[in-house]
Motif scaffolding. Structure first.
Motif, short mmCIF file in Angstrom:
data_model
loop_
_atom_site.label_atom_id
_atom_site.label_comp_id
_atom_site.label_asym_id
_atom_site.label_seq_id
_atom_site.Cartn_x
_atom_site.Cartn_y
_atom_site.Cartn_z
N THR B 101 0.84 -1.19 0.00
CA THR B 101 0.00 0.00 0.00
C THR B 101 0.89 1.25 0.00
O THR B 101 2.09 1.16 0.23
N LEU B 135 -6.05 8.10 0.29
CA LEU B 135 -5.40 7.11 -0.57
C LEU B 135 -4.33 6.30 0.18
O LEU B 135 -3.71 5.41 -0.38
N ARG B 138 -4.37 2.50 -0.04
CA ARG B 138 -4.65 1.94 -1.37
C ARG B 138 -3.41 1.25 -1.93
O ARG B 138 -2.29 1.56 -1.54
N GLN B 142 -4.78 0.78 -7.67
CA GLN B 142 -5.99 1.57 -7.42
C GLN B 142 -5.73 3.06 -7.64
O GLN B 142 -6.60 3.88 -7.39
#
Lengths: 280, 265
Positions: B101, B135, B138, B142
């Protein structure tokens, strides 16, 4: 009296992809007409410019559906061709040059084999005859020593050389329509300009129609007669290439303002603000 | 007087080839002052990225010296040197781990350099590059291309480096996204004491961001000139003129229109 039939007519072209239940409209009601001229299609990633080119060649993958109220080459309807019928058009009458010769040339075939393959697929000739044509075609794309290059494999070619070989292979069958999809994007700027000069000359000499698909506004403005600007699957503007600097549509103007310029220093670059109304 | 942030002296780099060594960079010298943004332009195979990689210690020099703020850089970079220079690569699709991430990508440099307060630093780093805090957890797939490149820039800046090495940082991006990233670099430059080295094939990008530009051809440095001189076409070397002419775009023979410049009127 007969009206002149345009080389290519595209009216209300739409392409829809369906993946895992999600429907994406890649191209929405695109229309344009092409004569024996150079048409540029510009836009950013996802604008639908490449898909438009693929649809004209009948190369939209199986999970996509194509519809159009007219799609015709020299007045011949292309909309309901079978795969077998398509093979009489593709290669023979319309051809595609893609971005990277590294991927579009067959790595285990010599240059001679790849160029003559296209020729022999469409004409009945001897191997010697085909080789002669291949050498002449390499000369036409400004390769100085065709006899040597014919024996080479793709990994022995530079990017610019590979793209010339690709163009030679595509043009040997003398198509009426050439679609170049980001054909110079993988090349250095000096080499890219040489490839543009070759395309320019061949299109003029052979009286072909050219669709030059690119994200590069500078290249399109230099090479083309007319430009179609695509955004979100739609044509937002069409103008003469020489008028591109005076484009009217806010998207086209924003694209021009967003690029750094060698000629006029810009303190900061304009950001492209997108209006949802452009998609309606 | 302070020593230059980066001083490259007679740098040579060669690689093993099937028929003996291939020389990628030959006898290159230049110096970048603290706070300066210095550009290196050239075409494929000119050796421009190799220079950057040699400074970062990713490839070994076969000759010459590199000094950073007066300190000679050896064969291996020390931990302190590595945190003082950070690199941003061309393709954010390739430079971010697909299964990490944003949070993890930003944690990693902090963990490696055992830096306290990761929480605060990550929040600040994301804000510095205009990344929406939403974000943070994410995955790269993505994010858009521009967002990914912002993550890569945030990751480079989170250690507060002195030197930023940028290898074609906008070449894989659409022109509108490139504009956002270039504007971000401008902001970063005005708010931090940072020296940057930008490698690009795009003369307009380099002239936009840099004060001085080095032009490379086939492993050698042909000239160093100011961005101003480059814009005005005041290059001494014929190769620079060739590059400049090519960058202004293709012109049809006997073209009725000028083609360029393509500035909105």
């Amino acid at each position: 009296m007969t009206m002149t039939v345009p080389l290519l007519e595209v009216r209300d072209l739409s392409v829809t992809f369906r993946t895992e239940g999600v429907v994406t409209q890649a191209v929405r009601n695109v229309s344009f007409v092409l004569g024996r001229e150079r048409l540029g299609i510009v836009g950013e990633s996802g604008s639908g410019k490449s898909t438009t080119g693929r649809a004209v060649l009948g190369l939209v993958p199986a999970h996509g559906s194509v519809s159009a109220s007219r799609l015709a080459l020299n007045g011949e309807d292309l909309r309901h061709l079978t795969q077998h019928q398509w093979s009489r058009y593709r290669g023979r009458r319309m051809a595609l040059v893609m971005q990277d010769p590294k991927f579009s040339l067959n790595p285990i075939m010599t240059v001679e084999k790849q160029i003559t393959e296209a020729w022999r697929l469409h004409r009945r000739t001897t191997a010697a005859e085909a080789r002669k044509h291949a050498a002449a075609m390499l000369e036409a794309v400004s390769i100085d020593d065709p006899e040597r290059v014919l024996r080479l494999y793709p990994h022995q070619l530079s990017g610019g050389m590979g793209q010339r070989v690709m163009i030679a292979a595509m043009l040997i069958a003398e198509p009426e329509l050439l679609i170049a999809d980001e054909a110079i994007s993988a090349l250095d700027v000096t080499v890219g300009n040489e490839v543009l000069a070759i395309l320019d000359r061949l299109v003029a000499e052979r009286g072909m129609g050219l669709i030059f698909i690119s994200h590069n506004l500078t290249a399109v403005a230099g090479l083309c007669d007319r430009v179609v600007v695509m955004y979100g699957g739609r044509v937002v503007e069409e103008c003469a290439a020489r008028d591109l600097a005076h484009a009217r549509h806010p998207y086209t103007r924003a694209l021009l303002a967003a690029a750094p310029s060698l000629d006029e220093p810009r303190a900061s670059l304009a950001s492209v603000v997108r209006d949802p109304a452009w998609l309606t | 007087m302070n020593p230059p942030m980066i001083a490259v002296q007679n740098l040579s780099v060669s690689f093993k080839g099937p028929h003996g060594p291939v020389s990628a960079v030959r006898d290159l010298s230049f110096a970048v002052e603290p706070g300066e943004t210095f550009g290196i332009v050239g075409e494929s195979g000119s050796g421009k990225s190799t220079v950057l990689r040699a400074i970062a210690g990713l490839v070994a020099a076969s000759g010459g010296h590199i000094r950073m703020a007066g300190e000679a850089l050896g064969l291996r970079r020390t931990k302190a040197q590595r945190s003082a220079m950070q690199m941003v690569f061309q393709d954010p699709y390739a430079s971010l781990h697909p299964r990490h991430t944003v949070d993890r990508a930003l944690q990693e440099p902090l963990a490696i350099h055992a830096i306290a307060e990761p929480e605060r630093l990550i929040t600040t780093a994301m804000a510095d590059v205009d990344l929406d805090p939403a974000l943070r957890f994410r995955y790269p797939h993505q994010l858009s291309g521009g967002q990914r490149q912002r993550v890569a820039i945030a990751r480079a800046l989170i250690l507060s480096p002195k030197l930023l090495l940028l290898d074609e940082p906008t070449s894989a991006l659409d022109v509108s996204v490139q504009a956002e990233v270039l504007n971000l670099f401008q902001t970063i430059r005005s708010t931090r004491a940072l020296t940057s080295l930008l490698v690009s094939h795009d003369l307009a990008v380099v002239a936009h961001l840099c004060e001085r530009v080095a032009v490379m051809q086939r492993g050698t440095l042909v000239e160093v000139l100011t961005a101003e001189a480059l814009r005005r076409g005041e290059a001494r070397h014929p190769y620079t003129h060739t590059l400049l002419a090519a960058s202004r775009g293709y012109r049809r023979v006997g073209s009725p229109h000028e083609g360029m410049p393509l500035a909105p009127s």
